[in-house]
Design an enzyme around this catalytic site. Structure first.
Site, PDB file in Angstrom:
ATOM      1  N   GLY A 276      28.575  15.827  19.243  1.00 30.17           N
ATOM      2  CA  GLY A 276      27.344  15.825  20.034  1.00 30.17           C
ATOM      3  C   GLY A 276      26.153  15.307  19.254  1.00 30.17           C
ATOM      4  O   GLY A 276      25.094  15.039  19.825  1.00 30.17           O
TER       5      GLY A 276
ATOM      6  N   ASP B  22      28.868   0.617  14.913  1.00 31.99           N
ATOM      7  CA  ASP B  22      29.046   1.502  16.065  1.00 31.99           C
ATOM      8  C   ASP B  22      27.714   1.843  16.755  1.00 31.99           C
ATOM      9  O   ASP B  22      27.381   3.011  16.925  1.00 31.99           O
ATOM     10  CB  ASP B  22      29.738   2.781  15.574  1.00 31.99           C
TER      11      ASP B  22
ATOM     12  N   HIS C 152      30.325   4.644  20.449  1.00 32.86           N
ATOM     13  CA  HIS C 152      31.464   5.445  20.914  1.00 32.86           C
ATOM     14  C   HIS C 152      31.043   6.557  21.876  1.00 32.86           C
ATOM     15  O   HIS C 152      31.874   7.107  22.586  1.00 32.86           O
ATOM     16  CB  HIS C 152      32.241   6.019  19.727  1.00 32.86           C
TER      17      HIS C 152
ATOM     18  N   SER D 230      26.352  12.499  17.292  1.00 32.50           N
ATOM     19  CA  SER D 230      26.473  11.047  17.120  1.00 32.50           C
ATOM     20  C   SER D 230      25.333  10.324  17.833  1.00 32.50           C
ATOM     21  O   SER D 230      25.030  10.618  18.995  1.00 32.50           O
ATOM     22  CB  SER D 230      27.809  10.552  17.682  1.00 32.50           C
TER      23      SER D 230
END
Length: 229
Positions: free
Chosen positions: A175, A109, A78, A177
């Site tokens: 920030g 993800d 993402h 991730s």
């Protein structure tokens, strides 16, 4: 004959030292000394990068783990999904253009980004996420709100076997991730993915989630297999 009396506290002290130096419980659950966090941070931080991606809805900030000396980086999908431009900054402050080379379109993800670096990069080491335990000390390194190279600490607060996620109270903010969740051996045991809170995910209240590292390793192995064919 002179008889020497052994102080009563001496056997107790010896027992204490023996317990804390050899007890497998201490080793398994990661009790640390005063500079453990510093040692782990200095060991792994050269392998962590910050990422800024230009998405249709705006600038997306995240973190990445270098998994190959030639510039392959693991991050969250993402963060870079359908990005028009990707900027990668290493710990030393060098900036590179990045491009997505593989994605995993499921709840894990994950994505791989490639940069064209001239000098080999330091890489992370993965641990076995099947061995993690609730209560285990963990560290997270990320790029929260643009503050590159930020270290936070906490524990594994829950393992969500149904959703295949590691829950932690180590501070994870926007920030972070794609950044690593690390054990006290400096091994990546999870990839930080998301937070939960009642204010629309604008800040951390101690409920964060990470993808177990074994899923990331499977993804990387599958990509490497396809690339070698």
């Amino acid at each position: 004959m002179i008889k020497t009396k052994i102080p009563l506290l001496l056997p107790v002290f010896i027992l204490f030292v023996t317990f804390f130096s050899q007890n497998p419980f201490i080793e398994a659950y990661g009790f640390e000394n005063d500079n453990t966090y510093t040692i782990v941070y200095e060991k792994i931080s050269p392998s962590i990068v910050s990422i800024e991606a230009d998405l249709e809805q705006g600038i997306s900030s995240g973190t990445g783990c270098v998994i190959s000396p030639d510039g392959v980086i693991l991050t969250s999908l993402h963060v870079v999904n359908k990005a028009r431009n990707i900027e990668v900054t290493t710990q030393s402050g060098k900036n590179y253009k990045g491009r997505v080379i593989a994605i995993l379109r499921d709840k894990n993800d994950l994505a791989l980004v490639k940069i064209d670096n001239k000098e080999p990069l330091s890489t992370v080491k993965f641990g076995n996420s099947e061995n993690i335990k609730v209560g285990q000390r963990v560290l997270a390194i990320g790029n929260p709100f643009g503050f590159r190279g930020t270290l936070t600490t906490g524990i594994i607060s829950r393992i969500d076997y149904q959703r295949k996620k590691i829950q932690t109270d180590a501070a994870i903010n926007p920030g972070c991730s794609g950044g690593p969740l690390i054990n006290l051996d400096g091994e990546v045991i999870g990839i930080n993915q998301s937070i939960y809170n009642p204010d629309n995910n604008r800040s951390n209240i101690g409920i964060g989630f990470a993808v177990p590292s074994n899923y990331a390793k499977d993804f990387i192995a599958l990509v490497n297999k396809k690339r070698s064919q």
